[in-house]
Design a protein around this motif. Structure first.
Motif, short mmCIF file in Angstrom:
data_model
loop_
_atom_site.label_atom_id
_atom_site.label_comp_id
_atom_site.label_asym_id
_atom_site.label_seq_id
_atom_site.Cartn_x
_atom_site.Cartn_y
_atom_site.Cartn_z
N ARG A 1 0.84 -1.20 0.00
CA ARG A 1 0.00 0.00 0.00
C ARG A 1 0.88 1.25 0.00
O ARG A 1 0.61 2.22 -0.72
CB ARG A 1 -0.93 0.01 1.22
CG ARG A 1 -2.07 -0.97 1.15
CD ARG A 1 -3.11 -0.67 2.24
NE ARG A 1 -4.07 -1.76 2.32
CZ ARG A 1 -3.97 -2.79 3.15
NH1 ARG A 1 -2.94 -2.85 3.99
NH2 ARG A 1 -4.87 -3.73 3.17
N ASP A 2 1.90 1.23 0.84
CA ASP A 2 2.79 2.39 0.91
C ASP A 2 3.48 2.62 -0.43
O ASP A 2 3.61 3.77 -0.89
CB ASP A 2 3.84 2.18 2.01
CG ASP A 2 3.24 2.18 3.40
OD1 ASP A 2 2.09 2.64 3.57
OD2 ASP A 2 3.92 1.69 4.33
N THR B 1 1.00 4.00 -2.97
CA THR B 1 0.72 5.40 -2.69
C THR B 1 1.87 6.29 -3.15
O THR B 1 1.65 7.35 -3.77
CB THR B 1 0.49 5.61 -1.18
OG1 THR B 1 -0.66 4.85 -0.77
CG2 THR B 1 0.25 7.07 -0.85
N ASP B 2 3.09 5.85 -2.87
CA ASP B 2 4.26 6.63 -3.29
C ASP B 2 4.30 6.80 -4.81
O ASP B 2 4.69 7.86 -5.31
CB ASP B 2 5.55 5.95 -2.82
CG ASP B 2 5.75 6.04 -1.32
OD1 ASP B 2 5.06 6.85 -0.68
OD2 ASP B 2 6.59 5.28 -0.78
#
Length: 288
Positions: free
Chosen positions: A140-141, A144-145
């Motif tokens: 997820r991170d 998102t990045d």
């Protein structure tokens, strides 16, 4: 171009579904061994060796050219192998448009047989599922990045032709373990493949359960398969007295009924094999 980290049972089903929709699709993927990679080339898949412990020396170029990446390798203590060893190649993929992570319903833990959906809290009860929770968040991170859509597909117990109750009945390894009140969801591998292909086409974003419509006690599934195959089912064995490895016993620590309503609504579909009876009928029709 599709790239699969971990071209195993589920990923190969997804590749078949993608090829069925677009015979000209370009698909690459990894196997842990040279022999596994050689087998993939016979399926028109560009294969690379990657065992998760070190970078795959041949896959960088194709990964950097990928538009869709599916992640199907279990994380270890170090994290997700694709992120650990090939994040730089993902970062360098200018046309990357979608990510998909195969997780597990094990991340939820135990709910005493109650129905749950994707809003349920995550209370995993073993290290394997703990690592899955961390890997989900790592992806997820990353998504998102990069500003990318990410579909996290939490898979129930996977079965299908060549990997079903019939195979265990045939080789004598089937055991009818009975734990009162225990139920499991399952998912036919063809449904995993079809849903992955549809999700890729729509660039689906979000977290979804992939489970059947009818969670059931494992002993009932074995008895039904034995009746279909016209063989005597193995005797019932009480869970408390069963000779199980710690890993086998850990699967019985989680008891829940997992809803699949969200993925059916998101894609506007029903499952190909909504119950174990439907799925077993398909497996039997293909059983040698």
């Amino acid at each position: 171009m599709f790239f699969f980290f971990g071209m195993g049972f589920s990923s190969q089903a997804a590749a078949r579904a993608i090829f069925a929709h677009d015979p000209a699709a370009v698909i690459a993927g990894t196997s842990r061994t040279p022999s596994g990679a050689a087998a993939l080339t016979k399926l028109d898949i560009s294969a690379h060796v990657f065992d998760g412990t070190a970078p795959g020396h041949t896959l960088g170029t194709e990964l950097r050219n990928a538009t869709h990446v599916v992640l199907s390798i279990a994380p270890d203590e170090a994290g997700d192998p694709a992120l650990v060893h090939h994040r730089a190649d993902l970062d360098a993929a200018p046309n990357l448009a979608w990510l998909c992570y195969y997780s597990t319903v094990g991340v939820y833990g135990d709910f005493g047989g109650a129905w749950i959906d994707e809003t349920a809290p995550l209370v995993p009860r073993n290290a394997r599922s703990d690592r899955r929770v961390l890997a989900e968040q790592a992806w997820r991170d990353y998504a998102t990045d990069r500003g990318l859509p990410l579909a996290i597909l939490r898979l129930a117990g996977i079965y299908g032709p060549g990997r079903s109750t019939f195979d265990k009945l045939a080789d004598g390894t089937s055991r009818r373990i009975v734990k009162p009140g225990q139920v499991f969801n399952r998912i036919h591998v063809a449904d995993i493949g079809r849903i992955t292909a549809l999700a890729a086409e729509q660039k689906l974003d979000g977290t979804f359960n992939l489970s059947d419509d009818e969670p059931a006690p494992p002993q009932d599934v074995i008895a039904h398969a034995a009746a279909m195959a016209r063989v005597t089912p193995p005797p019932e064995i009480a869970f408390d007295t069963a000779d199980l490895t710690p890993m086998q016993r850990s699967f019985y620590a989680d008891n829940k009924r997992v809803s699949n309503a969200a993925i059916k609504s998101a894609l506007g579909i029903d499952l190909l094999f909504p119950t174990y009876r439907d799925g077993l009928a398909d497996c039997l029709s293909r059983h040698p």
